[in-house]
Design a protein around this motif. Structure first.
Motif, PDB file in Angstrom:
ATOM      1  N   LYS A 571       0.821  -1.203   0.000  1.00  0.00           N
ATOM      2  CA  LYS A 571       0.000   0.000   0.000  1.00  0.00           C
ATOM      3  C   LYS A 571       0.866   1.269   0.000  1.00  0.00           C
ATOM      4  CE  LYS A 571      -2.287  -1.023   3.694  1.00  0.00           C
ATOM      5  NZ  LYS A 571      -3.268  -0.941   4.782  1.00  0.00           N
ATOM      6  N   ILE A 572       1.823   1.339  -0.913  1.00  0.00           N
ATOM      7  CA  ILE A 572       2.809   2.424  -0.910  1.00  0.00           C
ATOM      8  C   ILE A 572       2.158   3.784  -1.065  1.00  0.00           C
ATOM      9  CG2 ILE A 572       4.833   3.357  -2.097  1.00  0.00           C
ATOM     10  CD1 ILE A 572       5.263   0.792  -0.452  1.00  0.00           C
ATOM     11  N   ALA A 573       1.224   3.937  -2.001  1.00  0.00           N
ATOM     12  CA  ALA A 573       0.620   5.250  -2.235  1.00  0.00           C
ATOM     13  C   ALA A 573      -0.160   5.716  -1.014  1.00  0.00           C
ATOM     14  CB  ALA A 573      -0.295   5.188  -3.450  1.00  0.00           C
ATOM     15  N   ALA A 676      -8.101   9.517   2.722  1.00  0.00           N
ATOM     16  CA  ALA A 676      -9.089   8.824   1.911  1.00  0.00           C
ATOM     17  C   ALA A 676      -9.478   9.638   0.686  1.00  0.00           C
ATOM     18  CB  ALA A 676     -10.329   8.516   2.751  1.00  0.00           C
ATOM     19  N   ASN A 677      -9.458  10.959   0.810  1.00  0.00           N
ATOM     20  CA  ASN A 677      -9.851  11.830  -0.300  1.00  0.00           C
ATOM     21  C   ASN A 677      -8.664  12.352  -1.104  1.00  0.00           C
ATOM     22  OD1 ASN A 677     -12.684  11.791   0.335  1.00  0.00           O
ATOM     23  ND2 ASN A 677     -12.236  13.129   2.074  1.00  0.00           N
ATOM     24  N   LEU A 678      -7.551  12.535  -0.431  1.00  0.00           N
ATOM     25  CA  LEU A 678      -6.378  13.116  -1.074  1.00  0.00           C
ATOM     26  C   LEU A 678      -5.312  12.039  -1.179  1.00  0.00           C
ATOM     27  CD1 LEU A 678      -5.121  15.804  -2.109  1.00  0.00           C
ATOM     28  CD2 LEU A 678      -4.169  16.091   0.178  1.00  0.00           C
ATOM     29  N   THR A 679      -5.499  11.116  -2.127  1.00  0.00           N
ATOM     30  CA  THR A 679      -4.582   9.985  -2.226  1.00  0.00           C
ATOM     31  C   THR A 679      -3.758  10.081  -3.497  1.00  0.00           C
ATOM     32  OG1 THR A 679      -4.444   7.592  -2.438  1.00  0.00           O
ATOM     33  CG2 THR A 679      -6.414   8.613  -3.299  1.00  0.00           C
ATOM     34  N   LEU A 680      -2.595   9.533  -3.443  1.00  0.00           N
ATOM     35  CA  LEU A 680      -1.737   9.488  -4.616  1.00  0.00           C
ATOM     36  C   LEU A 680      -2.236   8.490  -5.655  1.00  0.00           C
ATOM     37  CD1 LEU A 680       1.717   9.575  -2.820  1.00  0.00           C
ATOM     38  CD2 LEU A 680       0.731  11.378  -4.206  1.00  0.00           C
ATOM     39  N   GLY A 689       0.432  15.110 -13.560  1.00  0.00           N
ATOM     40  CA  GLY A 689       1.643  15.926 -13.530  1.00  0.00           C
ATOM     41  C   GLY A 689       2.862  15.235 -12.988  1.00  0.00           C
ATOM     42  N   PHE A 690       2.740  13.980 -12.577  1.00  0.00           N
ATOM     43  CA  PHE A 690       3.902  13.252 -12.065  1.00  0.00           C
ATOM     44  C   PHE A 690       4.649  12.640 -13.245  1.00  0.00           C
ATOM     45  CE2 PHE A 690       4.236  11.416  -7.516  1.00  0.00           C
ATOM     46  CZ  PHE A 690       5.438  12.064  -7.353  1.00  0.00           C
ATOM     47  N   SER A 691       5.774  13.142 -13.607  1.00  0.00           N
ATOM     48  CA  SER A 691       6.508  12.613 -14.768  1.00  0.00           C
ATOM     49  C   SER A 691       7.415  11.471 -14.331  1.00  0.00           C
ATOM     50  CB  SER A 691       7.346  13.721 -15.411  1.00  0.00           C
ATOM     51  OG  SER A 691       8.322  14.193 -14.501  1.00  0.00           O
ATOM     52  N   ALA A 692       7.772  10.658 -15.321  1.00  0.00           N
ATOM     53  CA  ALA A 692       8.659   9.537 -15.050  1.00  0.00           C
ATOM     54  C   ALA A 692      10.101   9.963 -15.208  1.00  0.00           C
ATOM     55  CB  ALA A 692       8.345   8.397 -16.003  1.00  0.00           C
ATOM     56  N   PHE A 693      10.992   9.086 -14.736  1.00  0.00           N
ATOM     57  CA  PHE A 693      12.388   9.258 -15.089  1.00  0.00           C
ATOM     58  C   PHE A 693      12.493   8.870 -16.566  1.00  0.00           C
ATOM     59  CE2 PHE A 693      12.564   8.332 -10.520  1.00  0.00           C
ATOM     60  CZ  PHE A 693      13.266   9.446 -10.093  1.00  0.00           C
ATOM     61  N   SER A 823       8.970   6.015  -3.879  1.00  0.00           N
ATOM     62  CA  SER A 823       7.743   5.284  -3.607  1.00  0.00           C
ATOM     63  C   SER A 823       6.713   5.411  -4.716  1.00  0.00           C
ATOM     64  CB  SER A 823       7.115   5.748  -2.288  1.00  0.00           C
ATOM     65  OG  SER A 823       6.775   7.110  -2.380  1.00  0.00           O
ATOM     66  N   ILE A 824       6.816   6.461  -5.499  1.00  0.00           N
ATOM     67  CA  ILE A 824       5.827   6.645  -6.546  1.00  0.00           C
ATOM     68  C   ILE A 824       6.461   6.689  -7.928  1.00  0.00           C
ATOM     69  CG2 ILE A 824       3.922   8.050  -7.379  1.00  0.00           C
ATOM     70  CD1 ILE A 824       3.455   6.723  -4.669  1.00  0.00           C
ATOM     71  N   ARG A 825       7.387   7.611  -8.117  1.00  0.00           N
ATOM     72  CA  ARG A 825       7.897   7.819  -9.469  1.00  0.00           C
ATOM     73  C   ARG A 825       8.714   6.625  -9.976  1.00  0.00           C
ATOM     74  NH1 ARG A 825      10.746  13.458  -9.714  1.00  0.00           N
ATOM     75  NH2 ARG A 825      10.648  13.050 -11.966  1.00  0.00           N
ATOM     76  N   LEU A 826       9.466   6.010  -9.082  1.00  0.00           N
ATOM     77  CA  LEU A 826      10.200   4.823  -9.523  1.00  0.00           C
ATOM     78  C   LEU A 826       9.240   3.693  -9.910  1.00  0.00           C
ATOM     79  CD1 LEU A 826      13.299   4.437  -7.170  1.00  0.00           C
ATOM     80  CD2 LEU A 826      13.285   4.785  -9.633  1.00  0.00           C
ATOM     81  N   LEU A 827       8.183   3.493  -9.110  1.00  0.00           N
ATOM     82  CA  LEU A 827       7.197   2.475  -9.450  1.00  0.00           C
ATOM     83  C   LEU A 827       6.510   2.782 -10.781  1.00  0.00           C
ATOM     84  CD1 LEU A 827       5.541   1.862  -5.958  1.00  0.00           C
ATOM     85  CD2 LEU A 827       6.797   0.180  -7.304  1.00  0.00           C
ATOM     86  N   MET A 828       6.090   4.009 -10.973  1.00  0.00           N
ATOM     87  CA  MET A 828       5.390   4.380 -12.198  1.00  0.00           C
ATOM     88  C   MET A 828       6.313   4.302 -13.413  1.00  0.00           C
ATOM     89  SD  MET A 828       3.018   7.497 -10.782  1.00  0.00           S
ATOM     90  CE  MET A 828       2.170   7.733 -12.344  1.00  0.00           C
TER      91      MET A 828
END
Length: 874
Positions: A571-573, A676-680, A689-693, A823-828
Motif C-alpha cells: 500500500k505504498i501510495a 481517503a480523499n487526497l490519495t496518490l 503531472g507526475f513525470s517519469a524518469f 515510492s511513486i515515481r520509480l514504481l510508475m
C-alpha cells in the motif's frame, strides 16, 4: 424324440389315411413335393381354440381349448392320444418338461399331468375365481413353474409336487407369459409395467414403465428384453437394469421373438416387422390382411405367423416376401365364435402346428425340414418343442452376447474448440471389418477407419458413437461424451477479462472492462473472418493481458486492493500519503507551538529567533509536499495540512481536549479522512503531472505518457487492437514481451518492499505522535498558565520540542527524494518501461532504475546527528 428311417413329412402326405373321429388327412397331403402352405392334417375340438399355442414334445402335440380340455395329439397324423378335462377354459399354452404337462386353466388351477396318459399328478390353486383365473402360459426353469393370474400375481410353484414357493404381486391382471433366464423372471402386467423378478425368492429387481397394458410376452436375446405394449410401442430394454435401449412405434404389438439379431413381431395394424435387434431399425415389413396378435416363429428361412384374416402365413426371413399362405375355415364351430388365428405356431421338422378360432388344430407343411429356432420357442414362453423340454432355456436367448465389442479412446481427454481430437478404436474386440464414427450424434457417419481425427467447432458436450461391424455382419456400438472446452483464443480472452475486472476492483478512477470488451470483440471478428491468423490473435490477447497484469501489480503495490496470491500488499501510495500529511501536520503544529512560546511575554525570550524557525518549518512543509505530491495536488495538500493544524490548534484554545492522547486521536482521525480523499492513487491511475524518469527508447512514444495506468492501458488497447494488428502485425516476440513483464514485476516488488521498509523506519525514528502531543502540551500549558517556570520552559522547548521538530525538518530534506520519487515515481517509471517492452516484444533494461533505489541504512544514518546539530543551534 423317435428317429424315423424315412421322411416323416413325405409319409404323412402320401399315406392318405383318414382316421375315425376328429382327424382328417386332406387330399393335398398326397403330394410328394410342395412349396409350403399345404394342409397335412386338422383336428376338430369340441368348442374353439382361442389363444392356446401348441407345444410339441416326443411326437405329441399338446394344446388347450376353450372347451375346458387339454388335448394330446399324435404329431404325425393328428390322432387324439388323450384328453384332460379341467373346470374352466384353457387359454394358455402348456409346458412339457420331464414327462409332465403343466396346464393353466381359467378355473384358477395349475395342473401337473402325466404326459404319457393325461392322468393328474397334482394341482395348485392360484386363487378363488373370479380372480384366480390363469391366462398366462406357464413356463418351467430350475424345477419351478412360473405363471401369472387374473389378480396380478406371479406364482412360483414346485414342478415336482405343486407346492407354492413364492408369490409376487403386480398391480393388475397378468396375461403376459413369463420368460425365465439366468435366474430372472421377466413378465408383463396390465398395470403397464414389465417386471424383472428374482427367480429364487420373488424379489423385484427392476421394473420398466410403459403407457398402457403389457399383454405381450417378453423374450430375451443377448442381454436385451424385447416386448410390446398397448401404448403401440415395441421396446428393447437392458436385462440387467431395465434401462431403455430403443423403442419402435408399432400399433398393438404381439409377443416378439428373436433370431440372429433380428426381432420378428406382429402388430394390430396387420404388419409383420423384421427389426434390427441392436438399434430398432426396420429391415422389412410384411402386410397381412388382418391384425397379427399371433407370435411368429422362425424355421430355416421361413417366418410363420397367424392373422385374424384366417390365414397362416409363410414369409421369407430375409426379404419379407410372402412364400405361402394357408387359409383356415371362415366359419367357426360355434355361431358365437370369431375366426382367425391368435395361437402362436410351433414348427417341428418342417411342420407348423397351430390352433385357430374356428375350433381346429392344424398341421401345415412349411416347405422346409427345420424346426422353430427362435427365442420364443427355445425359451419356452408360448409353446415349445423338444429342445426346451430336454435342455431348458437355450438358443439365442442364452447365447453369449456377440463377440464383437465396440470400444474406443480419445486424446486429448478434454479438448478445446478447434483442437484436433484423435479417436482410436483399437481396443474394440472381434473380427472387425468396418468402423463408423458419428461425432455429432445425428446418426450420420462422419468418418470411417480404426482411427479418426475430428475438430469440434463449438464449446459443448458431444456424444460420439462408434459402430463396429464384424465379418459376420454383427455390429456393436459404444458412445462416450466428449466435453469440449473453449478455444485457446477464448481461454485467453477469459483470462484477460478477469484481469480487467480485477483492475476495476482495485482502481477508484478507472473502468477497464468495457474497453477490453470492445478491443477483444474486434480481434475476435477479424480472427473469425480470417483477416487475422490464430497465432497473431492469440499472441495479441496474451500481450494485452500481460500488460494489464503489470498495471494491476502497480495498483496492488500502491493501493488498498487485495494482494496477489503470495505477494505482500505494501500500500505504498496510501502509506506515503498518510506519512506526508501526518509529518506535515506535525511540523506545522510545531511551528504554531513555538510561535505561542515566542509570543508569550514571559517565555518569548527563550526562543532563539522565532522568525528563522518559523520560516524553516514552513519551508520544510512545502518541500515535503512538493516531493510527496504532483503539481496538481500540492496546493490541495498544503491546504489540508494547514486546515488540520488550525482546527487542532483552535480545539486546544477551546478546551476541547483533556490531554495529549485525546488531541493526537483527533488529529489522526482528521488525517485519515484526508488521506481517503487526497490519495496518490489518482496520480497513479489517471496521471496529474507526475513525470517519469525519462529514457531514450524508440521513437514510438514519449515514456511519460505511459506512467499512469489509464494511459498505459489505453496505449496497449490501441497498439494491439484489430486494426493495428491487420495493418502491421506484432513487434518483437511473445518471449520478449513476457520478459519485459517479468523484469518490471520483479523491480516493482523490490521498490515497494524497500519503500515500505523505509517508511516504517522513518515512522519509528521520527516521533510524529510525540511531536504532535508536545505541541499540545506547550499550547495548552501556556493557555492554562502552567509553563511559567523559566527552567521548565527552557528545558521543554530546547530539549524536547526543538530537537524533535528539527529532526522532522531534516527528515523532510533527507526523505523528500525517496518518499516522492522512490515510492511513486520509480514504481510508475518501472510500470511505463514494462508496458513499452510488452508492446515492443523486447524488454527495456531497468538497471538504471534499479541503481536509484537507495540504501535504507545509509539514508537513516544521515539523520542520526540531527539532535546534536539542533542542540548546538539552541
Amino acid at each position: 424324440m423317435t428317429e424315423y428311417p424315412f421322411d416323416r413329412r413325405t409319409f404323412l402326405k402320401t399315406s392318405g389315411i383318414t382316421l375315425a373321429g376328429t382327424t382328417v388327412l386332406t387330399e393335398s397331403a398326397v403330394a410328394q413335393e410342395t412349396s409350403g402352405g399345404d394342409l397335412i392334417w386338422e383336428f376338430e375340438t369340441g368348442y374353439f381354440v382361442i389363444d392356446s399355442s401348441p407345444t410339441v414334445v416326443d411326437d405329441t402335440v399338446f394344446i388347450g381349448s376353450w372347451d375346458t380340455s387339454m388335448y394330446a395329439l399324435d404329431a404325425s397324423d393328428g390322432t387324439e392320444l388323450w384328453e384332460f378335462k379341467t373346470a374352466g377354459e384353457i387359454d394358455s399354452a402348456p409346458s412339457v418338461v420331464d414327462g409332465t404337462v403343466f396346464i393353466g386353466s381359467l378355473d384358477g388351477n395349475l395342473y401337473g399331468v402325466d404326459a404319457s396318459d393325461g392322468t393328474e399328478q397334482w394341482r395348485y390353486n392360484a386363487g378363488e375365481t373370479p380372480g384366480g383365473e390363469i391366462w398366462s402360459s406357464p413356463t418351467v426353469a430350475n424345477e419351478t413353474v412360473y405363471l401369472g393370474d387374473y389378480e396380478g400375481n406371479l406364482h412360483a410353484v414346485d414342478a415336482a409336487d405343486g407346492t407354492e414357493q413364492w408369490v409376487f404381486e403386480t398391480g393388475d391382471w397378468i396375461d403376459s407369459s413369463p420368460t425365465v433366464l439366468e435366474g430372472t423372471v421377466f413378465v408383463g402386467s396390465r398395470d403397464e409395467n414389465l417386471y424383472a423378478v428374482n427367480a429364487t425368492d420373488g424379489t423385484e429387481q427392476w421394473r420398466f414403465e410403459t403407457n398402457n397394458f403389457v399383454i405381450s410376452s417378453p423374450t430375451v436375446a443377448n442381454g436385451t428384453v424385447f416386448f410390446g405394449s398397448s401404448d403401440n410401442n415395441l421396446y428393447a430394454v437392458d436385462s440387467d437394469d431395465g434401462s431403455e435401449v430403443w423403442r419402435l412405434e408399432a400399433p398393438g404389438t404381439s409377443s416378439p421373438t428373436v433370431l440372429d439379431k433380428t426381432v420378428f413381431v406382429g402388430s394390430g395394424a396387420g404388419n409383420l416387422y423384421a427389426v434390427d435387434a441392436n438399434d430398432g431399425s426396420e429391415k422389412w415389413i410384411f402386410e397381412a390382411d388382418g391384425a397379427i396378435s399371433s407370435s411368429p416363429t422362425v424355421a430355416d428361412s421361413t417366418v410363420v405367423v397367424g392373422s385374424s384374416d384366417d390365414n397362416l402365413y409363410g414369409v421369407d426371413r430375409e426379404t419379407g416376401e410372402e412364400l405361402w399362405r394357408f387359409e383356415t375355415r371362415d366359419e367357426p364351430l360355434r355361431s358365437d365364435a370369431k375366426t382367425g388365428i391368435q395361437s402362436s405356431p410351433t414348427v417341428v421338422d418342417g411342420t407348423a402346428f397351430v390352433g385357430s378360432l374356428d375350433g381346429y388344430v392344424y398341421a401345415i407343411d412349411v416347405g422346409s425340414v427345420g424346426s422353430s429356432e427362435d427365442t420364443r420357442v427355445t425359451l419356452g414362453t408360448l409353446g415349445h418343442h423338444h429342445v426346451f423340454a430336454e435342455q431348458g432355456p437355450t438358443g439365442p436367448g442364452m447365447s453369449d452376447p456377440s463377440e464383437v465389442e465396440a470400444s474406443f479412446t480419445f486424446e486429448p481427454e478434454s479438448p478445446d474448440v478447434g483442437e484436433t481430437v484423435t479417436f482410436d478404436a483399437s481396443t474394440s474386440e472381434g473380427e472387425i471389418e468396418e468402423y463408423r464414427w458419428d461425432f455429432n450424434d445425428d446418426g450420420e457417419t462422419d468418418a470411417t477407419g480404426e482411427t479418426a481425427e475430428f475438430q469440434f467447432e463449438e464449446q459443448d458436450e458431444f456424444s460420439v458413437t462408434l459402430t463396429v461391424v464384424d465379418t459376420d455382419g454383427d455390429s456393436a456400438t459404444s458412445t462416450q461424451t466428449v466435453d469440449v472446452g473453449p478455444s485457446v483464443f477464448e481461454q485467453l480472452v477469459d483470462a484477460k477479462l478477469d484481469t480487467a475486472a480485477e483492475i476495476d476492483d482495485a482502481a477508484v478512477f478507472l473502468s477497464e472492462s468495457e474497453e477490453v470488451e470492445t478491443v477483444v470483440s474486434g480481434i475476435r471478428d477479424e480472427f473469425s473472418d480470417g483477416s487475422l491468423d490464430s497465432e497473431t490473435a492469440e499472441e495479441a490477447v496474451r500481450r494485452l493481458n500481460t500488460g494489464e497484469q503489470i498495471s494491476y501489480r502497480l495498483l496492488v503495490k500502491t493501493g488498498e486492493a487485495t494482494a496477489l496470491e503470495g505477494v505482500e500488499d505494501e500500500k505504498i501510495a496510501v502509506d506515503t500519503t498518510r506519512f506526508t500529511i501526518e509529518l506535515g501536520v506535525g511540523i506545522a503544529l510545531s511551528a504554531i507551538s513555538i510561535s505561542e512560546v515566542a509570543d508569550n511575554a514571559g517565555l518569548g525570550r527563550l526562543v532563539p529567533d522565532n522568525e528563522i524557525l518559523r520560516e524553516k518549518f514552513d519551508a520544510a512543509v512545502e518541500e515535503l509536499v512538493s516531493y510527496g505530491f504532483s503539481h496538481a495536488l500540492q496546493s490541495e495538500a498544503l491546504s489540508e495540512i494547514n486546515r488540520i493544524s488550525l482546527e487542532a490548534y483552535n480545539g486546544i484554545l477551546d478546551g476541547q481536549f483533556d490531554d495529549g492522547d485525546e488531541f493526537f486521536e483527533f488529529v489522526s482521525d482528521s488525517i485519515s479522512a484526508t488521506v481517503a480523499n487526497l490519495t496518490l492513487m489518482q496520480t497513479i491511475e489517471t496521471g496529474d503531472g507526475f513525470s517519469a524518469f525519462n529514457k531514450e527508447t524508440s521513437a514510438f512514444i514519449p515514456i511519460d505518457k505511459l506512467t499512469n495506468v489509464e494511459s498505459s492501458l489505453s496505449y496497449l488497447n490501441t497498439e494491439l487492437n484489430a486494426d493495428t494488428l491487420t495493418d502491421k502485425g506484432l513487434d518483437g516476440t511473445l518471449e520478449g514481451a513476457q520478459e519485459a513483464s517479468d523484469n518490471a514485476t520483479n523491480l516493482m516488488n523490490e521498490i515497494a518492499s524497500t519503500t515500505d521498509t523505509f517508511l516504517f523506519e522513518l515512522s519509528d525514528r521520527i516521533d510524529i505522535p510525540g511531536i504532535i502531543k508536545d505541541a499540545f502540551e506547550i499550547v495548552d500549558g501556556i493557555r492554562n498558565g502552567e509553563l511559567v517556570d523559566t527552567v521548565d520552559a527552557v528545558t521543554f522547548v530546547s530539549v524536547v520540542l526543538l530537537p524533535k521538530a528539527g529532526l522532522a525538518v531534516t527528515a523532510v530534506q533527507a526523505i523528500g527524494t525517496f518518499v516522492g520519487e522512490l515510492s511513486i515515481r520509480l514504481l510508475m517509471t518501472t510500470h511505463a518501461w514494462g508496458i513499452a517492452g510488452v508492446q515492443q516484444g523486447d524488454p527495456i533494461t531497468l538497471d538504471e532504475l534499479r541503481d536509484l533505489i537507495p540504501d535504507v541504512n545509509e539514508t537513516l544514518a544521515a539523520i542520526e546527528p540531527v539532535e546534536d546539530r539542533w542542540g548546538e543551534f539552541v
